[in-house]
Design a protein around this motif. Structure first.
Motif, PDB file in Angstrom:
ATOM      1  N   GLY A   1       0.809  -1.213   0.000  1.00  0.00           N
ATOM      2  CA  GLY A   1       0.000   0.000   0.000  1.00  0.00           C
ATOM      3  C   GLY A   1       0.847   1.269   0.000  1.00  0.00           C
ATOM      4  N   TRP A   2       0.440   2.223  -0.790  1.00  0.00           N
ATOM      5  CA  TRP A   2       1.006   3.567  -0.820  1.00  0.00           C
ATOM      6  C   TRP A   2      -0.172   4.509  -0.579  1.00  0.00           C
ATOM      7  CZ3 TRP A   2       6.261   4.623  -2.501  1.00  0.00           C
ATOM      8  CH2 TRP A   2       7.010   3.460  -2.655  1.00  0.00           C
ATOM      9  N   THR A   3       0.089   5.743  -0.235  1.00  0.00           N
ATOM     10  CA  THR A   3      -0.992   6.631   0.200  1.00  0.00           C
ATOM     11  C   THR A   3      -2.025   6.907  -0.882  1.00  0.00           C
ATOM     12  OG1 THR A   3       0.417   8.537  -0.273  1.00  0.00           O
ATOM     13  CG2 THR A   3       0.341   7.749   2.022  1.00  0.00           C
ATOM     14  N   THR A   4      -1.644   6.935  -2.148  1.00  0.00           N
ATOM     15  CA  THR A   4      -2.633   7.236  -3.188  1.00  0.00           C
ATOM     16  C   THR A   4      -2.742   6.173  -4.267  1.00  0.00           C
ATOM     17  OG1 THR A   4      -1.032   8.582  -4.409  1.00  0.00           O
ATOM     18  CG2 THR A   4      -2.471   9.727  -2.850  1.00  0.00           C
ATOM     19  N   GLY A   5      -1.988   5.091  -4.173  1.00  0.00           N
ATOM     20  CA  GLY A   5      -2.084   4.019  -5.158  1.00  0.00           C
ATOM     21  C   GLY A   5      -1.292   2.804  -4.719  1.00  0.00           C
ATOM     22  N   THR A   6      -1.899   1.636  -4.778  1.00  0.00           N
ATOM     23  CA  THR A   6      -1.269   0.397  -4.335  1.00  0.00           C
ATOM     24  C   THR A   6      -0.358  -0.155  -5.419  1.00  0.00           C
ATOM     25  OG1 THR A   6      -3.138  -0.114  -2.921  1.00  0.00           O
ATOM     26  CG2 THR A   6      -1.749  -1.957  -3.550  1.00  0.00           C
ATOM     27  N   GLY A   7       0.832  -0.621  -5.013  1.00  0.00           N
ATOM     28  CA  GLY A   7       1.751  -1.257  -5.949  1.00  0.00           C
ATOM     29  C   GLY A   7       1.571  -2.763  -5.936  1.00  0.00           C
TER      30      GLY A   7
ATOM     31  N   SER B   1      11.762   3.326  -1.027  1.00  0.00           N
ATOM     32  CA  SER B   1      12.133   4.738  -0.875  1.00  0.00           C
ATOM     33  C   SER B   1      11.621   5.576  -2.041  1.00  0.00           C
ATOM     34  CB  SER B   1      13.651   4.887  -0.740  1.00  0.00           C
ATOM     35  OG  SER B   1      14.298   4.439  -1.919  1.00  0.00           O
ATOM     36  N   SER B   2      11.238   4.919  -3.137  1.00  0.00           N
ATOM     37  CA  SER B   2      10.663   5.614  -4.290  1.00  0.00           C
ATOM     38  C   SER B   2       9.576   4.737  -4.898  1.00  0.00           C
ATOM     39  CB  SER B   2      11.743   5.896  -5.341  1.00  0.00           C
ATOM     40  OG  SER B   2      11.149   6.340  -6.538  1.00  0.00           O
ATOM     41  N   SER B   3       8.477   5.336  -5.323  1.00  0.00           N
ATOM     42  CA  SER B   3       7.400   4.563  -5.935  1.00  0.00           C
ATOM     43  C   SER B   3       7.798   4.037  -7.314  1.00  0.00           C
ATOM     44  CB  SER B   3       6.126   5.398  -6.038  1.00  0.00           C
ATOM     45  OG  SER B   3       6.341   6.530  -6.856  1.00  0.00           O
ATOM     46  N   SER B   4       8.937   4.484  -7.851  1.00  0.00           N
ATOM     47  CA  SER B   4       9.382   3.976  -9.152  1.00  0.00           C
ATOM     48  C   SER B   4      10.175   2.675  -9.025  1.00  0.00           C
ATOM     49  CB  SER B   4      10.228   5.030  -9.874  1.00  0.00           C
ATOM     50  OG  SER B   4      11.401   5.299  -9.147  1.00  0.00           O
ATOM     51  N   ASN B   5      10.499   2.244  -7.805  1.00  0.00           N
ATOM     52  CA  ASN B   5      11.225   0.990  -7.603  1.00  0.00           C
ATOM     53  C   ASN B   5      10.262  -0.190  -7.670  1.00  0.00           C
ATOM     54  OD1 ASN B   5      13.596   2.419  -7.212  1.00  0.00           O
ATOM     55  ND2 ASN B   5      13.372   2.468  -4.993  1.00  0.00           N
ATOM     56  N   ASP B   6      10.689  -1.251  -8.320  1.00  0.00           N
ATOM     57  CA  ASP B   6       9.851  -2.436  -8.485  1.00  0.00           C
ATOM     58  C   ASP B   6      10.270  -3.553  -7.548  1.00  0.00           C
ATOM     59  OD1 ASP B   6       8.307  -1.350 -10.530  1.00  0.00           O
ATOM     60  OD2 ASP B   6       9.671  -2.051 -12.097  1.00  0.00           O
TER      61      ASP B   6
ATOM     62  N   PRO C   1       2.432   1.922  -7.848  1.00  0.00           N
ATOM     63  CA  PRO C   1       2.271   2.634  -6.583  1.00  0.00           C
ATOM     64  C   PRO C   1       2.382   4.140  -6.804  1.00  0.00           C
ATOM     65  CG  PRO C   1       4.479   1.751  -6.728  1.00  0.00           C
ATOM     66  CD  PRO C   1       3.737   1.282  -7.947  1.00  0.00           C
ATOM     67  N   SER C   2       1.714   4.908  -5.943  1.00  0.00           N
ATOM     68  CA  SER C   2       1.846   6.366  -6.024  1.00  0.00           C
ATOM     69  C   SER C   2       1.653   6.956  -4.632  1.00  0.00           C
ATOM     70  CB  SER C   2       0.835   6.951  -7.006  1.00  0.00           C
ATOM     71  OG  SER C   2      -0.491   6.666  -6.613  1.00  0.00           O
ATOM     72  N   GLY C   3       2.217   8.134  -4.462  1.00  0.00           N
ATOM     73  CA  GLY C   3       2.162   8.783  -3.159  1.00  0.00           C
ATOM     74  C   GLY C   3       3.337   8.340  -2.315  1.00  0.00           C
ATOM     75  N   ASP C   4       3.119   8.262  -1.012  1.00  0.00           N
ATOM     76  CA  ASP C   4       4.160   7.853  -0.073  1.00  0.00           C
ATOM     77  C   ASP C   4       3.915   6.416   0.372  1.00  0.00           C
ATOM     78  OD1 ASP C   4       5.390  10.405  -0.036  1.00  0.00           O
ATOM     79  OD2 ASP C   4       3.855  11.117   1.358  1.00  0.00           O
ATOM     80  N   TYR C   5       5.000   5.723   0.680  1.00  0.00           N
ATOM     81  CA  TYR C   5       4.912   4.350   1.152  1.00  0.00           C
ATOM     82  C   TYR C   5       4.167   4.301   2.481  1.00  0.00           C
ATOM     83  CZ  TYR C   5       6.551  -0.224   2.740  1.00  0.00           C
ATOM     84  OH  TYR C   5       6.630  -1.512   3.197  1.00  0.00           O
ATOM     85  N   ASP C   6       3.190   3.409   2.588  1.00  0.00           N
ATOM     86  CA  ASP C   6       2.396   3.227   3.798  1.00  0.00           C
ATOM     87  C   ASP C   6       2.991   2.071   4.587  1.00  0.00           C
ATOM     88  OD1 ASP C   6       0.439   3.244   5.704  1.00  0.00           O
ATOM     89  OD2 ASP C   6      -1.123   2.435   4.410  1.00  0.00           O
ATOM     90  N   ASP C   7       3.799   2.384   5.593  1.00  0.00           N
ATOM     91  CA  ASP C   7       4.522   1.336   6.319  1.00  0.00           C
ATOM     92  C   ASP C   7       3.568   0.436   7.095  1.00  0.00           C
ATOM     93  OD1 ASP C   7       3.957   2.347   8.957  1.00  0.00           O
ATOM     94  OD2 ASP C   7       5.501   3.862   8.642  1.00  0.00           O
TER      95      ASP C   7
END
Length: 194
Positions: free
Chosen positions: A66-72, A95-100, A118-124
């Motif tokens: 989960g990320w704050t605005t889009g799930t990866g 650390s970046s939503s562009s990492n797979d 994923p988009s936004g910030d990582y949801d720990d």
């Protein structure tokens, strides 16, 4: 090993929360044709999991975070056949939503694809409960057990090198805890014998 795989709920584990870099390693044996969570972190409707996804009569490894605005969501193209032991591993640098997510099967890197960006910030995982061997099926919102055997599940707070992942696989089955790299190891579940 655990068979049939139970639902083991560890509750909130601060030691595996806030992991910007993460490696998950496990040995699995899938027997039925159902979607299956190996690890699931669940809280407030956010479903983070490392699962075995069904496609027809075969399986592949699947990571959802989960990320704050889009799930990866990332998935292997490698087919996991039922009734076969596999060493599976996934690494992610959030650390970046562009990492797979990067997947390894039996110690070797396998192709994967991003099926949801994923988009936004990582949801720990700081408020999430960790469950092994089951979780919520994100498509039907119902419980999903593992339907097989698993052992030697390890979670690291760093990206293991391809050599470390290959060494774990090449060292054989039922490795003792001390055989795993200790640097960054945050969680280990060896399994239970029947």
């Amino acid at each position: 090993y655990v068979t049939p795989a139970p639902n083991i709920n560890y509750g909130v584990l601060p030691i595996v929360a806030n992991l910007t870099q993460m490696t998950i390693v496990a040995r699995i044996y899938k027997v039925d044709l159902a979607f299956a969570h190996l690890l699931a972190w669940n809280s407030n409707g956010v479903r983070n999991n490392f699962a075995i996804n069904r496609s027809g009569s075969s399986f592949s490894a699947y990571l959802r975070l989960g990320w704050t605005t889009g799930t990866g969501v990332w998935q292997t193209g490698f087919v996991l056949n039922p009734s076969t032991w596999y060493d599976v591993a996934v690494t992610i640098d959030s650390s970046s939503s562009s990492n797979d997510g990067v997947f390894y099967i039996d110690g070797s890197l396998v192709a994967s694809s991003e099926t949801s960006a994923p988009s936004g910030d990582y949801d720990d995982f700081s408020k999430d409960t960790l469950t092994i061997g089951g979780g919520i099926n994100t498509s039907s919102l119902s419980y999903s057990g593992f339907g097989g055997k698993f052992e030697n599940i390890a979670i690291y707070n760093r990206i293991l090198t391809p050599t470390e992942i290959s060494t774990i696989h090449n060292s054989g089955t039922r490795l003792p805890f001390a055989s795993y790299p200790m640097n960054g190891l945050k969680f280990f579940f060896g399994g239970m014998d029947n």
